[in-house]
Scaffold this active site. Structure first.
Site, PDB file in Angstrom:
ATOM      1  N   GLU A 266       1.655  -0.833   0.259  1.00  0.00           N
ATOM      2  CA  GLU A 266       0.241  -0.513  -0.516  1.00  0.00           C
ATOM      3  C   GLU A 266       1.174   1.068   0.218  1.00  0.00           C
ATOM      4  OE1 GLU A 266      -3.114  -0.464   2.825  1.00  0.00           O
ATOM      5  OE2 GLU A 266      -3.450  -1.981   2.317  1.00  0.00           O
ATOM      6  N   HIS A 286      -8.236   1.387   2.154  1.00  0.00           N
ATOM      7  CA  HIS A 286      -7.688   0.885   3.563  1.00  0.00           C
ATOM      8  C   HIS A 286      -9.190   1.810   4.241  1.00  0.00           C
ATOM      9  CE1 HIS A 286      -4.543  -0.942   6.176  1.00  0.00           C
ATOM     10  NE2 HIS A 286      -5.792  -0.848   7.144  1.00  0.00           N
TER      11      HIS A 286
HETATM   12  N1  NAI Z   1      -9.667  -1.987   6.022  1.00  0.00           N
HETATM   13  C1  NAI Z   1      -9.596  -1.611   7.934  1.00  0.00           C
HETATM   14  O1  NAI Z   1      -8.777  -0.466   7.779  1.00  0.00           O
HETATM   15  C2  NAI Z   1      -8.984  -2.694   8.998  1.00  0.00           C
HETATM   16  C3  NAI Z   1      -9.027  -3.819   9.011  1.00  0.00           C
HETATM   17  N2  NAI Z   1      -8.837  -4.741  10.577  1.00  0.00           N
HETATM   18  C4  NAI Z   1      -8.260  -6.530  10.025  1.00  0.00           C
HETATM   19  O2  NAI Z   1      -9.032  -6.621  10.789  1.00  0.00           O
HETATM   20  C5  NAI Z   1      -8.145  -7.601  11.965  1.00  0.00           C
HETATM   21  C6  NAI Z   1      -9.647  -8.302  12.696  1.00  0.00           C
HETATM   22  O3  NAI Z   1      -9.734  -7.117  12.784  1.00  0.00           O
HETATM   23  P1  NAI Z   1     -10.210  -7.706  14.730  1.00  0.00           P
HETATM   24  O4  NAI Z   1     -11.837  -8.818  14.083  1.00  0.00           O
HETATM   25  O5  NAI Z   1     -11.046  -6.709  15.184  1.00  0.00           O
HETATM   26  O6  NAI Z   1      -9.791  -8.577  15.403  1.00  0.00           O
HETATM   27  P2  NAI Z   1      -9.801  -9.397  16.239  1.00  0.00           P
HETATM   28  O7  NAI Z   1      -8.553  -9.807  17.723  1.00  0.00           O
HETATM   29  O8  NAI Z   1     -11.122  -9.522  17.201  1.00  0.00           O
HETATM   30  O9  NAI Z   1     -10.572 -11.178  15.631  1.00  0.00           O
HETATM   31  C7  NAI Z   1      -9.814 -11.739  14.631  1.00  0.00           C
HETATM   32  C8  NAI Z   1      -9.980 -12.960  14.755  1.00  0.00           C
HETATM   33  O10 NAI Z   1      -9.269 -14.138  13.880  1.00  0.00           O
HETATM   34  C9  NAI Z   1      -8.530 -15.092  14.764  1.00  0.00           C
HETATM   35  N3  NAI Z   1      -7.961 -15.916  13.621  1.00  0.00           N
HETATM   36  C10 NAI Z   1      -6.435 -15.447  13.694  1.00  0.00           C
HETATM   37  N4  NAI Z   1      -5.604 -16.477  13.014  1.00  0.00           N
HETATM   38  C11 NAI Z   1      -6.839 -17.278  12.108  1.00  0.00           C
HETATM   39  C12 NAI Z   1      -6.342 -17.567  11.296  1.00  0.00           C
HETATM   40  N5  NAI Z   1      -5.705 -18.499  10.581  1.00  0.00           N
HETATM   41  N6  NAI Z   1      -7.787 -18.671   9.911  1.00  0.00           N
HETATM   42  C13 NAI Z   1      -8.843 -17.677  11.136  1.00  0.00           C
HETATM   43  N7  NAI Z   1      -9.015 -17.300  12.560  1.00  0.00           N
HETATM   44  C14 NAI Z   1      -8.356 -16.813  12.850  1.00  0.00           C
HETATM   45  C15 NAI Z   1      -8.834 -14.886  15.992  1.00  0.00           C
HETATM   46  O11 NAI Z   1      -9.039 -15.810  16.346  1.00  0.00           O
HETATM   47  C16 NAI Z   1      -9.417 -13.403  16.495  1.00  0.00           C
HETATM   48  O12 NAI Z   1     -11.128 -14.396  16.813  1.00  0.00           O
HETATM   49  C17 NAI Z   1      -7.385  -7.245  12.063  1.00  0.00           C
HETATM   50  O13 NAI Z   1      -6.597  -7.642  12.124  1.00  0.00           O
HETATM   51  C18 NAI Z   1      -6.894  -5.851  11.031  1.00  0.00           C
HETATM   52  O14 NAI Z   1      -5.936  -6.817  10.257  1.00  0.00           O
HETATM   53  C19 NAI Z   1      -9.341  -3.859  11.466  1.00  0.00           C
HETATM   54  C20 NAI Z   1      -9.508  -3.052  11.691  1.00  0.00           C
HETATM   55  C21 NAI Z   1      -9.416  -1.989  10.153  1.00  0.00           C
HETATM   56  O1  HPV Z   2      -7.307  -0.799  12.460  1.00  0.00           O
HETATM   57  C1  HPV Z   2      -7.082  -1.501  11.855  1.00  0.00           C
HETATM   58  O2  HPV Z   2      -6.123  -3.088  11.389  1.00  0.00           O
HETATM   59  C2  HPV Z   2      -6.600  -0.114  10.542  1.00  0.00           C
HETATM   60  O3  HPV Z   2      -5.892  -0.768   9.150  1.00  0.00           O
HETATM   61  C3  HPV Z   2      -7.381   0.811  10.148  1.00  0.00           C
HETATM   62  O4  HPV Z   2      -6.350   1.210   9.652  1.00  0.00           O
HETATM   63  P1  HPV Z   2      -5.350   2.997   9.304  1.00  0.00           P
HETATM   64  O5  HPV Z   2      -5.921   3.755  11.298  1.00  0.00           O
HETATM   65  O6  HPV Z   2      -7.108   3.152   9.087  1.00  0.00           O
HETATM   66  O7  HPV Z   2      -4.189   3.091   9.193  1.00  0.00           O
END
Ligand code: NAI
Ligand code: HPV
Length: 534
Positions: A266, A286
């Site tokens: 990115e 993103h």
């Molecule tokens: N696009 C964006 O702006 C955003 C992206 N994210 C991404 O979303 C991801 C998830 O966020 P949350 O749900 O808040 O985290 P979370 O920690 O609540 O959930 C992640 C889940 O993935 C599971 N996990 C770990 N390894 C795994 C595998 N190999 N297969 C299946 N499940 C597995 C964990 O057990 C956990 O339940 C973050 O790590 C981040 O990278 C988060 C917020 C914003």
């Molecule tokens: O919270 C996360 O994991 C995100 O990916 C959000 O990313 P950002 O804070 O918008 O750069």
């Protein structure tokens, strides 16, 4: 009051910056969009760093960050921060796991709807004047009754699943930590493997962190398991998907399309292979967490967490050490001071270059969260042989591993004379040396040194005198101290039941001079004399 300087290197909400700047003893600089070399130049001046996903906190940055104590991630994913290097350098890393859950789930859901109905290419076609042609070209897919695979049923995955159920989709979830009971409660099918979840799925949505294990979780073989015409939604991390395999699967017609918020690199290059596709695909830069609400949540949360860390020592949402909230801190606080004293004592009295450190907890304390107590004992032990600042609560376990020191924590239910007891033991080959302490009221006391029962403060200047258990010795010691002008604040005697070993613990008001120590050491009946400041 010490002043902590915090650099905010990615844009966070104004309210977050204000909350941090308003904290006593904290000054904030907002300097976003820094090039890596610019960050390297200035990071050495800062004690705290606030980032989102853009700043890359590499091992080089951490090596240059000589004063850095804490990194706050205003968001969830911490894959842009080198966790091992942060830990090795003793830098605590905290994220704000809950503030952007709903926004990200909503964004991922938007991507699914957009991919199903060709919103991206159809919008562009309207602007280009291709209205009529687009009506033919962009027939979509209905989501009703379709089978959705959710990989990663954490906070965001769960919210996505709930919304999908409202759309009458059947949800199958794979997450190594999802129990059958929780799956039943959420009314989702529990898959035992990612393959099982993907087999026969019409849509897959990814909500797992990017780690070495999840890198390219979605590859050509897994895409082939999905139904023909399936959609791939990724609002987690680009590295979870093999982008070339996805492009080929879309070109072959097996996968109908995708909704992607994130890319392996990115920003993605303009000639990214996926950008030549124009059907059933929708991309966003993103934006998952980019809502007013989510940014205010995570901005304020990160500010409060850093403020509490610097001002009160509270540790919340740390990913490289156990958390220490105010309630736990109050519960184990006096034990942290006790553990520090026991670690220091062992460093002075125990064997050099030990193989193992064992911290055990007896009584009700055994049921509390004692991770930090053990770390504190370890830190104090290691600090004794390392110059100031090299060891801290974050990197102590990593340093122990480097040294080959095996650290274990255990809870023991056997009764002791004390309601609660912390025992810290060093082992080298067959040699074991243990010290122990307890709380009398809220006051930490050292109660055992190498199996001799004592009652000793955890702070002060001490003389430990090992002596024969025979009349007159205490008198000799007292007289020698008096003659040297060293006042005794406290004194305790301990001996083994067979009277083969005796220990006199003397708390003194001033540093005993070398001449006094020499005199005591040469006194018949005195085996060993050690001074120590706790
Ligand atoms: N696009 C964006 O702006 C955003 C992206 N994210 C991404 O979303 C991801 C998830 O966020 P949350 O749900 O808040 O985290 P979370 O920690 O609540 O959930 C992640 C889940 O993935 C599971 N996990 C770990 N390894 C795994 C595998 N190999 N297969 C299946 N499940 C597995 C964990 O057990 C956990 O339940 C973050 O790590 C981040 O990278 C988060 C917020 C914003
Ligand atoms: O919270 C996360 O994991 C995100 O990916 C959000 O990313 P950002 O804070 O918008 O750069």
């Amino acid at each position: 009051m010490a002043t902590y300087r915090v650099l905010v290197s990615d844009p966070i909400s104004e309210k977050g910056v204000e909350a941090l700047a308003a904290a006593p003893g904290i000054s904030v600089d907002v300097n976003t969009g820094l090039k890596p070399e610019e960050l390297l130049k200035i990071i050495g001046d800062y004690h705290g760093l606030v980032v989102r996903s853009e700043t890359k906190v590499t091992p080089e940055v951490l090596a240059a960050a000589k004063n850095l104590k804490a990194i706050g991630r205003a968001g969830v994913g911490v894959d842009n921060i080198d966790r091992k290097a942060a830990t090795d350098h003793g830098v605590i890393v905290m994220n704000t796991p809950t503030g952007n859950t709903i926004s990200t789930a909503e964004h991922a859901f938007t991507l699914m709807l957009s991919a199903a109905r060709n919103i991206g290419p159809a919008h562009s076609a309207v602007l280009k004047g291709d209205f009529k042609a687009a009506r033919k070209a962009y027939q979509g897919i209905e989501l009703n009754t379709k089978r959705l695979a959710v990989l990663g049923m954490g906070r965001i995955g769960t919210e996505f699943a709930k919304r999908a159920q409202a759309f009458n989709m059947t949800v199958v979830a794979y997450d190594p930590f999802l129990t059958q009971a929780r799956a039943d409660e959420l009314k989702v099918e529990l898959a035992k493997t990612p393959d099982e979840a993907l087999k026969g799925a019409d849509v897959v949505t990814l909500h797992v962190p990017l780690t070495p294990e999840t890198n390219r979780l979605i590859n050509a073989d897994r895409l082939a398991l999905m139904n023909k015409g399936a959609l791939v939604i990724n609002c987690a991390r680009g590295g979870l998907v093999d982008e070339v395999a996805l492009k080929e699967a879309i070109e072959s017609g097996h996968i109908a399309g995708a909704g992607l918020d994130v890319f392996e690199v990115e920003p993605p290059p303009n000639d990214h292979p996926l950008f030549t596709l124009n059907k059933h695909v929708v991309y966003t830069p993103h934006l998952g967490a980019s809502t007013n609400e989510a940014q205010e949540n995570v901005g304020i949360q990160v500010a409060e967490q850093l403020r509490d860390f610097f001002v009160t020592g509270e540790i919340k949402n740390a990913i490289n050490m156990p958390s220490l909230d105010a309630a736990t801190r109050a519960a184990v606080g006096p034990y942290l001071d006790l553990a520090a004293a026991l670690g220091k004592l062992l460093a002075k009295l125990g064997p050099e270059n030990p193989d193992a450190l064992r911290v055990s907890y007896h009584g009700p304390l055994a049921t509390k969260d004692t991770g930090l107590v053990s770390r504190t004992a370890l830190m104090a032990l290691l600090e004794a042989s390392r110059p100031d600042g090299q060891v801290n609560i974050v990197n102590a376990p990593a340093i122990a591993t480097q040294l080959g020191l095996d650290v274990t924590e255990s809870t023991i239910n056997a009764k002791t004379e004390f309601n609660e007891l912390v025992v810290v033991e060093l082992k080298k080959g067959d040699v074991r040396y243990r010290v122990a302490g307890t709380l009398i009221g809220q006051s930490p006391r050292i109660v055992e040194i190498d199996k001799l029962y004592v009652d000793c403060n955890i702070a002060g200047r001490f003389l430990f005198v090992e002596n024969d258990d025979r009349p007159g010795i205490v008198g000799v010691i007292g007289t020698a101290l008096g003659n040297a002008g060293v006042n005794i604040a406290n004194m305790g005697l301990a001996r083994t039941s067979d009277r083969t070993r005796a220990l006199t613990v003397i708390e003194v008001d001033s540093e005993p001079p070398a001449s006094l120590l020499d005199l005591l050491k040469s006194t018949p009946g005195i085996v060993k004399v050690i001074t120590l400041e706790l």
